[in-house]
Design an enzyme around this catalytic site. Structure first.
Site, PDB file in Angstrom:
ATOM      1  N   LYS A 261       0.841  -1.192   0.000  1.00 21.64           N
ATOM      2  CA  LYS A 261       0.000   0.000   0.000  1.00 21.64           C
ATOM      3  C   LYS A 261       0.882   1.250   0.000  1.00 21.64           C
ATOM      4  O   LYS A 261       1.850   1.337   0.753  1.00 21.64           O
ATOM      5  CB  LYS A 261      -0.920  -0.014   1.220  1.00 21.64           C
ATOM      6  N   GLU A 345     -18.980  -6.125  10.505  1.00 23.04           N
ATOM      7  CA  GLU A 345     -19.931  -5.346  11.284  1.00 23.04           C
ATOM      8  C   GLU A 345     -20.946  -6.214  12.009  1.00 23.04           C
ATOM      9  O   GLU A 345     -21.334  -5.913  13.147  1.00 23.04           O
ATOM     10  CB  GLU A 345     -20.646  -4.343  10.368  1.00 23.04           C
ATOM     11  N   ARG A 373     -25.244  -2.831   7.539  1.00 21.42           N
ATOM     12  CA  ARG A 373     -24.875  -4.232   7.359  1.00 21.42           C
ATOM     13  C   ARG A 373     -25.181  -5.084   8.591  1.00 21.42           C
ATOM     14  O   ARG A 373     -25.232  -6.301   8.503  1.00 21.42           O
ATOM     15  CB  ARG A 373     -23.375  -4.331   7.074  1.00 21.42           C
TER      16      ARG A 373
END
Length: 594
Positions: A261, A345, A373
């Protein structure tokens, strides 16, 4: 590959990239020029995102992978389904949107995520994580039914792979025998560093490792996927060799790619979560004062630490948003009471329910849009059992990133749940007060607050609470009463000043202050509700339902967000467009009550 230590101040020369209007132009290049193209693409990405702000580190990490995918596959006939979408700026640049990158996240400009209506190369709209394999599988099965053979590729990060939905799709893909390629972009990051057993398993699968514990890719092989890799995701030659080999195969396949990243930009490589996204560089010489004061998430973070100091039962939970929700200080001060559950979640809420069953007092920090969610867990596991769980609902309302991240439905889907306390603070001090109130309440409670900073109200509350279901009068006027919720309280107050109207901060969406509503209805000719939520089913609808149940004849004007998904762009500009700034509120009232 050129390494950058600072962002380009001027547009870099990109002669090869400038020739790429579509991926078809890319595919006629000789392979030896792809490295040059990748270098130019990375330079252009650094320059353009510095001008607009936006997601940054993930895109830098997939420059070579993006070039390789568009080179190897005949897009857009071959569908690329990107997960989350943080990493798709290089994809946008290569698919005819290079010059439009300078409009990123502006109203009527480029969306910060893939958007089907924006380009035929955006095969699926995304924004939340872990949807790519399911969507790509659906496309592959539809193509099979239609007798089509064009490939479908899902590109998913190792962070998104931790969500249960991804494994549900992997399980079904193997069962269906779909002609599907999953590219696992493994950079050991989501926004924060990844956590959990899957991340440890993937970390053991290293490119060119002479010995890997167990069978490389054994987990995916057992699920029915033909596994390839791991391969260095910054080695274009190796990527193309693997992709060409995989293209000749059919059925469920998985290519495991290692990337870094922030690749190519030193500060982002060394601080990948700090530079996950970039704030645009402002022109020098401006006279605008720099923003001051804490953000709402910072207010929550400080409250969490302060409360945990006093109460050893407090446990903090986040679904992979430690930095965004400002749990960093808490995680360092109370590591044994901190749980980052990864992008999960649903698990976060049921975990909180279990903790509450055995005497802990869990606090779940979650974005409004991500709570969608975990709705079933909120209803079934927490509210139904009346468990003592506090939810700090961040990013409630409009946000710059647009409809996938806008928290504009939570008041509608929360207030219909029995046993649930729902509060919306108007400013910094009210945020502290209502968090205290939620935590002191012996059942489930939600405090929803917006992104960014408040109006600048001094914080005087420490451990103070407020009476459940009681609003506060801010201004006494005549004829018109404004019943304001959350972030719209201060604009409503400004509108009330210009109209000589009564203004109240309702504080509570559930339970409503019905005594206050009765009093206002009896003493005013028009009631006006104002909220940063859709009107349909929102706080104003709750007031309307109450008045109807009482047979109250008071005229009522509901002001909120309209019945369509919002654009991306500056939230204040979007609120002005929706008529929810002070001038818009006043204008709406004058048009109804001259």
């Amino acid at each position: 590959m050129r390494q950058y230590d600072k962002l380009p101040a001027q547009r870099p020369p990109t002669p090869l990239l400038d020739q790429i209007a579509t991926p078809a132009d890319l595919r006629v290049l000789p392979g030896r020029e792809l490295r040059t193209l990748a270098d130019e693409l990375r330079a252009y990405l650094l320059w353009s995102v510095a001008r607009t702000g936006g997601h940054f580190g993930a895109g830098l990490g997939v420059v070579e992978l993006t070039v390789a995918l568009h080179y190897a596959f005949e897009t857009p006939d071959a569908a690329l389904v990107w997960d989350v979408g943080h990493q798709t700026y290089p994809h946008k640049i290569l698919t005819g949107r290079r010059d439009a990158m300078l409009t990123m996240r502006q109203q009527h400009g480029l969306a910060p995520f893939p958007l089907r209506s924006e380009s035929p190369y955006d095969s699926f709209g995304v924004g939340h994580s872990s949807t790519s394999i399911s969507a790509a599988l659906g496309m592959a099965l539809a193509r099979k039914l239609a007798g089509r053979t064009e490939p479908v590729v899902a590109i998913i990060g190792d962070g998104a792979m931790t969500a249960g939905m991804a494994f549900e799709a992997l399980n079904h893909a193997a069962h269906a025998g779909a002609n599907l390629l999953v590219v696992l972009n493994d950079n050991a990051m989501s926004i924060s560093p990844n956590v959990g057993g899957l991340s440890r398993y993937l970390a053991r699968q290293q490119p060119h490792a002479p010995e890997s514990p167990g069978i490389p890719g054994g987990l995916f092989e057992e699920l029915g996927f033909r596994y390839s890799g791991p391969v260095d995701g910054h080695d274009l030659d190796a990527l193309l060799v693997h992709l060409e080999s995989i293209k000749a195969e059919t059925g469920p396949r998985l290519l495991h790619v290692h990337t870094r990243k922030g690749r190519g930009y030193g500060p982002a490589e060394s601080n990948p979560f700090g530079l996950h996204a970039l704030t645009k560089i402002e022109p020098t010489g401006t006279n605008e004062p720099a923003p001051s004061g804490p953000k709402y998430c910072n207010l929550f973070g400080q409250w969490l630490v302060d409360t945990a100091e006093r109460d050893s039962r407090l446990v903090g939970i986040t679904p992979a948003m430690r930095e965004g929700s400002d749990l960093v200080a808490f995680s360092e001060r109370f590591p044994e009471r901190y749980h980052d559950v990864a992008i999960a979640e649903q698990h976060a809420l049921s975990l909180a329910a279990g903790l509450a069953c055995d005497g802990a007092k869990p606090v779940v920090a979650i974005y409004s849009t991500f709570l969608q969610r975990a709705y079933d867990q909120l209803v079934h596991d927490i509210a139904l059992q009346e468990l003592d769980v506090t939810l700090a609902l961040d990013r409630a309302g409009l946000v710059e990133d647009g409809p996938t991240h806008a928290g504009i439905f939570d008041l509608s889907f929360l207030r219909c749940i029995p046993n649930l306390l729902v509060m919306a603070p108007a400013d910094e001090n009210e945020t502290r007060l209502l968090l205290n109130t939620a935590y002191a309440h012996p059942g489930p409670a939600v405090v929803r607050y917006p992104r960014g900073r408040g109006p600048g109200v001094a914080i005087t509350a420490d451990r103070d609470t407020v009476e459940i279901g009681r609003g506060r009068r801010l201004r006494e006027g005549s004829k018109v009463a404004l019943l304001a919720f959350g972030s719209r309280v201060h604009p409503a107050l400004a509108a009330g000043e210009s109209l000589d109207a009564t203004v109240v901060d309702m504080r509570f969406v559930k339970p409503l202050d019905t005594e206050l509503i009765d009093d206002l209805a009896a003493s005013h000719e028009l009631l006006v509700t104002v909220e940063e939520n859709v009107v349909a089913g929102g706080a104003g609808a709750g007031v309307l339902e109450y008045l109807a149940s009482r047979g109250q004849p008071a005229p009522l004007l509901l002001l909120g967000l309209p019945d369509h998904f919002p654009e991306h762009g500056d939230p204040e500009a979007l609120l002005t467009t929706a008529g929810l700034d002070a001038a818009g509120i006043a204008a709406a009232i004058r048009s109804r009550f001259p």
